[in-house]
Design an enzyme around this catalytic site. Sequence first.
Site, PDB file in Angstrom:
ATOM      1  CE  LYS A  87     -47.109   3.222  20.607  1.00  0.00           C
ATOM      2  NZ  LYS A  87     -47.356   1.791  20.736  1.00  0.00           N
TER       3      LYS A  87
HETATM    4  O1  G3P Z   1     -46.308  -1.404  18.104  1.00  0.00           O
HETATM    5  C1  G3P Z   1     -47.426  -1.423  17.257  1.00  0.00           C
HETATM    6  C2  G3P Z   1     -47.928  -2.815  17.151  1.00  0.00           C
HETATM    7  O2  G3P Z   1     -48.468  -3.228  18.362  1.00  0.00           O
HETATM    8  C3  G3P Z   1     -48.857  -3.090  16.040  1.00  0.00           C
HETATM    9  O3  G3P Z   1     -48.588  -4.389  15.691  1.00  0.00           O
HETATM   10  O4  G3P Z   1     -49.021  -6.535  14.660  1.00  0.00           O
HETATM   11  O5  G3P Z   1     -50.939  -5.083  15.414  1.00  0.00           O
HETATM   12  O6  G3P Z   1     -49.598  -4.464  13.415  1.00  0.00           O
HETATM   13  P1  G3P Z   1     -49.597  -5.167  14.752  1.00  0.00           P
END
Ligand code: G3P
Length: 218
Positions: A87
């Site tokens: 990633k």
């Molecule tokens: O896959 C990316 C994710 O982990 C981010 O999620 O909820 O932190 O915006 P969030």
Amino acid sequence: MKFFVDTANLEQIKEANDLGILDGVTTNPSLMAKEGIKGKEAVLAHYKNICAIVDGDVSAEVIATDTEGMIKEGEELAALHKNIVVKVPMTQAGIKAIKHFSDKGIRTNCTLVFSAGQAILAAKAGATYLSPFVGRVDDISWDGITLIEQIVHIYSTYGFQTEVLAASIRNPMHIIQCAEIGADVVTCPLNAILALLNHPLTDIGLAKFLADHKKVNG
Ligand code: G3P
């Protein structure tokens, strides 16, 4: 549509895998930190543990921000297990690293994507997956689902092979909307996946079926 679970928590990964519908896992440095995983050896061991649970792609994110560092780190991650996907953040250095990995046959997930322009660059560099962050776009009063739709349209117009992996999914409606517009993958917290199971009419219907069965069978 592929389902990935977006966590570094081994119990949640096991629970998602036990459902029988899991295609992979995504992690990021915040999710690894949330589990208290620190130090290079522990991080590498944790990715191996995830790969031992799930027979599917596991995204492991580089920490370096320069191309050379990303390449060194990414090659080490990719060597851990055949299912590791490196990633890489959407930066100028990241695009160069993705192109390098693509030329070497190492699969990548381009992360922190918030625009169609970024999506085009990542596809041109040969990213395997592209991660636009739906929830974080919604957080600033834009429309994350519309961004996914725009990228799916562009990729299909030009026949780009990069798979659209909708990330930062926050709820079951995000998953359904991503399915409607043809996202290749959704990566979700376990609770968003489990929420897809729920419907009150299912609960009411099952209760009635069991009550009727009991009336006759005792
Ligand atoms: O896959 C990316 C994710 O982990 C981010 O999620 O909820 O932190 O915006 P969030």
